[in-house]
Scaffold this motif. Structure first.
Motif, mmCIF file in Angstrom:
data_model
loop_
_atom_site.group_PDB
_atom_site.id
_atom_site.type_symbol
_atom_site.label_atom_id
_atom_site.label_comp_id
_atom_site.label_asym_id
_atom_site.label_seq_id
_atom_site.Cartn_x
_atom_site.Cartn_y
_atom_site.Cartn_z
ATOM 1 N N ASN A 135 0.849 -1.189 0.000
ATOM 2 C CA ASN A 135 0.000 0.000 0.000
ATOM 3 C C ASN A 135 0.880 1.232 0.000
ATOM 4 O OD1 ASN A 135 -1.716 2.128 0.685
ATOM 5 N ND2 ASN A 135 -1.956 1.448 2.813
ATOM 6 N N ARG A 148 0.326 4.797 0.130
ATOM 7 C CA ARG A 148 -0.652 5.857 0.366
ATOM 8 C C ARG A 148 -1.922 5.664 -0.465
ATOM 9 N NH1 ARG A 148 4.088 8.268 0.228
ATOM 10 N NH2 ARG A 148 3.826 8.819 -1.949
ATOM 11 N N GLY A 149 -2.482 4.496 -0.350
ATOM 12 C CA GLY A 149 -3.765 4.248 -0.991
ATOM 13 C C GLY A 149 -3.667 3.631 -2.370
ATOM 14 N N ALA A 150 -2.497 3.652 -2.979
ATOM 15 C CA ALA A 150 -2.356 3.003 -4.277
ATOM 16 C C ALA A 150 -1.747 1.623 -4.069
ATOM 17 C CB ALA A 150 -1.479 3.833 -5.196
#
Lengths: 727, 155
Positions: free
Chosen positions: B56, B58-60
């Motif tokens: 992960n 930062r969200g990607a």
């Protein structure tokens, strides 16, 4: 971006709204249920497009819209009946108009013959309606863009009719006129462009400064206009303001004309006086309502008594009441919404992480922190739902586009088709709507081209010559179900089977159930059409449709009855951004199973599991045997299968209705997860639909149940034992 | 950013050098998005050995390629000191698992040499040239050939 570009962009945005409105109005009209409101709405939509197009000098658009508008005007005034054939012409014209709008937006050169045929049809309609004498109304030179104009229109084409007439016009704006951002000066300027005007402004109503309402309207005008235009043209200047102002248009020399059988000397525009009278009548209607109201109340004790005099004003009153009900909307770029959705996704993950941290630090459930956190969770969920709601859109525009496809295909195939839609207010995520257009187009084409029989064949089969293609949408248990059905001959299973054998898709001796044969349609390289028509056989088969539906997380299925027709139904998630999932554990790995696929979960008993062949296992669930798939082995997380009694079996149903049991180590949780694409940075992985991020910040994979089960049928995926207990 | 050939003779470009086992490699600094410490990756099924899984960022969802394994060396045993170099390869963002970042250096085109013939085809396809720096040999990694293409994955 310069100002003109911005305005242009807004114009085209508005155009697409107007087109939608126009089309839905036309559809209502073709159902024969149109009231004057609907017709007016359609007329206004076309008129607005014409007006805007004039301002941007989009010649072809203006000319075509003008012809369209004239035809609509004839319907509006009752000169032309909105019958079946007329509606066909109008619907075709609507298609052409939206093509022209598209072409103008994309700056594509417009070939005159793309719209000439339809324009001629419209012309024929109007000409048949009012005889030959009005012919010069339709000459393209005669057109004057109304209202929306930047003041630089060359004053050509005015001096066609030599006769001038004088109009006395009273114009008293109401505050709403200014409230709707209309400008009186534009109206006055437009009038003065039509001829010579003497404008007198009446300022006597302006109160003293103390009493003045800044949003009020106190000024009125009287205008004496000498013009060659007819009363229609004069009235049309007020088109956009007629509900927001008191307007009277009088033609002194013709004042008493409506009562007289023959007009005296109106050689130029024979029907003008009547039109003026209509205008006056409609302007006066509101006051008539006021007068009529007490009378109606007196009649209340005997409501059945027909009261013809009061009836028309009553209708007018209903109309004016209905208008303000339009929803206030704002336009937002989709990128912004998209960003918001992503951010909310992050918020949800963060909130989950925070909860987990708090839970880990042994804080009691009743502590203020835990309580606050719970409230935060509630809020987060609400925000998420709200944001998802923003990007939800009704499927109506999509369905309307399909209406056009039906018309095109039915014209090309010579079939008579009635297109019906249901549930077009059903809302789905915008991205889903967008990506549905292609598959739906294909299915609709198929329904008309392959599904329906020719009119002769239908009559021979004892059915009405006109076929019905139905497109419906409905919400069903957290998904949207879209069905395309026809009342045609149904799938010719013998032919399908034969064709599949000939193409080598199935062995010649295989026994197939009806639904298995139906599903052959989805095989790549399958096409039953003997000759490839340019409608359905464009090289895109049902397999492409199926794949694109699956890419949306949807399923497709067929039901067909010989002689009665076929139904294709799509079941799709409402949004592509979140998914309700069951969090399971397999060999130390956390995986998410989409809840929609799960039928039930159960604890297998050793005696229920049976071996079949070398490594196949089946499980008996209430005396039905289903394949038991060890997810850990399937995904290559471990080599030896788990002892069934040590794990949990999850019974799932795939898109084609077949059931399998997935064996996992344990079930951890059931929750909503934010879907993250694997394809953005990596690619498609067999058995995995997408990824998500768990509360602890780690990535968990979302299983693609269908491909997991399919892989077990073929078992060509040699599981490499690579990942022990995780990286 | 093209890397299909040796860097031109005229331009002075900066490169990030890193160690994989006992060998040194480099990538163009303009491709590097960030450098971060190792976090446990979630393994992806049915993927080549050198794909360690996804993390992960930062969200990607970021795939991690073990460079050692990619070059046919023994797999990297990730330690807390291991490093992930996040690079942009056309539209994809990928993390490269390496042992340590060793240097940032500016090259002059003249010092680049073509990959010697000794290397295996597999390695040759991924090395764009070698550079001599203070007696060390640093190989330029061709990022485009590092990641499996979508077809390869689907096959």
């Amino acid at each position: 971006m310069d100002v003109m570009d911005t305005i242009r962009q807004t114009f085209f945005q508005e155009c697409s709204e107007q087109l939608t409105e126009m089309e839905s109005g036309l559809l209502v009209m073709s159902e024969g249920e149109a009231d004057s409101d609907t017709i007016n709405a359609v007329f206004r939509a076309v008129h607005s497009i014409k007006g805007g197009a004039g301002a941007f000098k989009l010649e072809a658009l203006v000319q075509f819209a003008h012809k369209f508008e004239t035809a609509l005007d004839h319907i509006r005034s009752g000169k032309l009946a909105a019958g079946g054939d007329v509606m066909k012409v109008l619907l075709r014209a609507a298609d052409i108009l939206s093509d022209l709008v598209d072409a103008s937006r994309d700056d594509v050169a417009i070939e005159p013959d793309t719209w000439q045929a339809s324009a001629d049809e419209l012309l024929a309609l109007t000409a048949s309606a009012d005889g030959a004498e009005d012919e010069d109304d339709f000459g393209s030179i005669d057109f004057q863009p109304a209202l929306i104009d930047f003041g630089d229109t060359p004053s050509d084409g005015i001096a066609i009719e030599p006769l001038t007439s004088t109009f006395n016009i009273g114009f008293r704006p109401k505050p709403e006129l200014y409230g709707n951002a209309n400008e009186t000066i534009l109206v006055l300027r437009e009038l003065s462009r039509m001829g010579t005007t003497q404008i007198a402004c009446d300022t006597s109503d302006i109160p003293s400064l103390d009493d003045i309402d800044p949003a009020g309207a106190y000024i009125s005008w009287t205008i004496a206009l000498d013009t060659t235009e007819n009363a229609d043209a004069v009235a049309s200047v007020f088109e956009f303001v007629d509900t927001d102002a008191d307007i009277s248009i009088e033609q002194p020399s013709s004042f008493s004309l409506p009562d007289l059988p023959e007009p005296f000397k109106f050689s130029a525009s024979t029907d003008a006086p009547v039109e003026v009278a209509e205008v006056i009548e409609s302007v006066e209607a509101p006051s008539a309502v006021v007068e009529a109201a007490p009378v109606i109340r007196e009649e209340a004790t005997a409501p059945v008594v027909p009261f013809p005099a009061a009836a028309p004003p009553q209708q007018t009153a209903a109309k004016t009441d209905a208008k303000p009900a339009a929803l206030a909307t704002i336009r937002v770029e989709f990128d912004r919404v998209d960003r918001l959705i992503n951010l909310v996704g992050e918020l949800v993950i963060n909130q989950a992480m925070l909860s987990q941290r708090v839970a880990e630090s042994n804080i009691s459930n009743s502590s203020p922190i835990a309580v606050g956190l719970e409230e935060l969770e509630q809020l987060t969920r609400e925000i998420q739902e709200g944001v998802m709601g923003i990007s939800a859109q009704p499927v109506k525009p999509l369905f309307q586009r399909m209406g056009r496809i039906v018309r095109e295909v039915s014209d090309a195939t010579g079939k008579e088709v009635r297109f019906k839609t249901e549930g077009d207010a059903t809302e789905v995520d915008k991205t889903v709507v967008e990506r549905l257009a292609d598959p739906l187009t294909h299915m609709i084409r198929n329904a008309v081209d392959h599904g329906l029989e020719t009119p002769e064949a239908r009559v021979a089969a004892g059915k009405p010559a006109e076929g019905v293609v139905r497109l419906t949408a409905a919400h069903r248990s957290g998904r949207i179900v879209i069905e395309v059905s026809d009342d045609g001959a149904g799938i010719n299973r013998a032919k399908v089977r034969e064709s599949a054998i000939k193409k080598g898709l199935i062995p010649a001796d295989v026994q197939l159930t009806d639904s298995e044969i139906d599903n052959l349609l989805f095989l790549p390289g399958f096409s039953t059409a003997n000759s490839i028509s340019n409608i359905s056989g464009r090289g895109v088969g049902m397999d492409v449709v199926k794949r694109s539906i699956q890419a949306l997380g949807g399923r497709i299925s067929i039901t067909s009855r010989p002689g009665k027709g076929s139904t294709f139904s799509l079941s799709l998630p409402l949004t592509l951004a979140v998914l309700d999932g069951m969090v399971v554990c397999v060999n130390g790995q956390t995986l998410v199973l989409p809840l929609t696929a799960i039928v039930e979960t159960l604890k297998p008993k050793e005696q229920d599991v049976h071996c079949l062949g070398a490594d196949g296992r089946v499980m008996a669930i209430r005396s039905t045997f289903v394949p038991l798939i060890d997810v850990g082995v399937k995904l290559g997380f471990r080599r030896t299968t788990l002892n069934p009694s040590a794990g949990v079996a999850i019974l799932i149903e795939t898109e084609n209705g077949s059931r399998s049991a997935l064996l996992v180590d344990s079930i951890q949780d059931q929750r909503q997860v934010v879907i993250k694409s694997l394809e953005t940075n990596y690619g498609n992985v067999s058995g995995i639909a997408a990824a998500t991020i768990l509360g602890d910040g780690r990535v968990a994979l979302i299983l693609d149940v269908d491909s997991l089960v399919k892989a077990s049928d073929v078992d060509q995926l040699a599981p490499e034992l690579r990942y022990g207990t995780g990286g | 950013m093209t890397e299909s050939s040796l860097p031109g003779t005229n331009d002075n470009r900066e490169f990030v050098a890193f160690r994989v086992g006992s060998q040194e490699f480099c990538v163009d600094i303009m491709c590097v998005r960030e450098i971060r410490g190792w976090t446990a990756a979630t393994p992806l099924p049915h993927t080549p050995d050198y794909v360690r899984g996804v993390i992960n960022l930062r969200g990607a969802v970021l795939p991690i390629v073990d460079l050692a394994s990619r070059f046919g060396l023994p797999e990297t045993e990730p330690t807390p000191r291991s490093v992930i170099i996040v690079v942009q390869i056309s539209k994809q963002v990928v993390g490269l698992l390496v042992d340590a970042v060793s240097d940032i250096f500016t090259t002059t085109g003249a010092s680049w040499q073509p990959t010697p013939e000794i290397a295996s085809d597999n390695v040759k396809s991924m090395v764009g040239g070698i550079y001599a720096l203070d007696g060390r040999m640093i190989s330029l990694v061709l990022l485009n050939s590092i990641i499996p293409t979508a077809e390869k994955v689907a096959a």
